[in-house]
Design a protein around this motif. Structure first.
Motif: not given
Length: 243
Positions: A166, A170, A173, A184-185, A188, A216
């Motif tokens: 990573r 983050t 979720q 958001n991902l 990442a 993800t």
């Protein structure tokens, strides 16, 4: 000798259900009531994510996909899941993830091995979806890595627990819609600076505990592809599906 020792231990410590205190006949088993409340996925499934589909399994037909996988492009080849994320399936996942039930990794691997059978290849490299190091310090273990390690032993396939990393921490979720989850991902996850090269030319099997939107696993699959993976498939212990 081992059989005799095992029998003696069972007399002293009888096997208990993974989900409750009921006695069962074998280690890593579920009692009848918990088995009925555990939504194992069977029959016809989406070839991309493993979600159950109406109809019966037909090995001779072309692959089918669920509405989500028809709507959202998936950067992986195939995918499967062992359980639906509801009822006892949800309780088992949360017990492993937040209840320190690390003993659940082995039965989870057995269930995943069964679900993954149609998509396995002999040269697969198994790798978990990584946690950020700060979250790993807080939780003390990566549940996806526990499952992937047990799965690699179950299937006798190569395992790389730190294939990916990573690059930033983050936010959760939880409560985000699909677009927010993917945003958001974004960027990442990346190949590990020293381990990422192991993906080159390999078919990588990514393992995670739960798949909801697929954000993800998409970020992880893209990272594997950037590292030169020949193909990427995904495997989740539980799949969230719409009612």
């Amino acid at each position: 000798m081992q059989t005799a020792i095992g029998q003696a231990l069972h007399l002293i410590y009888p096997p208990q259900c993974l989900s409750c205190d009921a006695l069962v006949t074998t280690d890593f088993g579920l009692c009848g009531a918990c088995w009925r409340d555990t939504p194992f996925i069977a029959g016809l499934t989406c070839d991309k994510c493993g979600a159950p589909l109406p109809g019966e399994t037909n090995a001779g037909s072309s692959p089918e996909c669920c509405d989500d996988c028809l709507t959202v492009p998936r950067p992986w080849h195939q995918g499967r899941a062992a359980l639906l994320y509801r009822d006892n399936g949800r309780r088992l996942v949360l017990a492993l993830k937040h209840g320190d039930r690390q003993d659940l990794a082995r039965p989870a691997a057995i269930w995943l091995a069964r679900a993954a059978r149609p998509i396995l290849t002999p040269d697969m490299l198994i790798a978990p979806v990584p946690l950020h190091w700060r979250r790993l310090l807080t939780r003390r273990f990566n549940q996806a890595a526990l499952i992937s390690a047990a799965l690699s032993r179950e299937l006798a396939l190569d395992h790389c627990p730190d294939l990916l990393s990573r690059t930033r921490r983050t936010p959760s979720q939880e409560g985000r819609d699909r677009d927010d989850r993917f945003s958001n991902l974004a960027e990442a996850l990346a190949p590990h600076p020293r381990r990422g090269a192991r993906a080159r030319g390999r078919h990588v099997l990514l393992v995670d505990d739960v798949m909801t939107s697929g954000a993800t696993l998409s970020a992880a699959a893209e990272a594997c592809r950037s590292a030169g993976a020949r193909a990427v498939s995904v495997l989740a212990l539980a799949r969230v599906v719409k009612d």
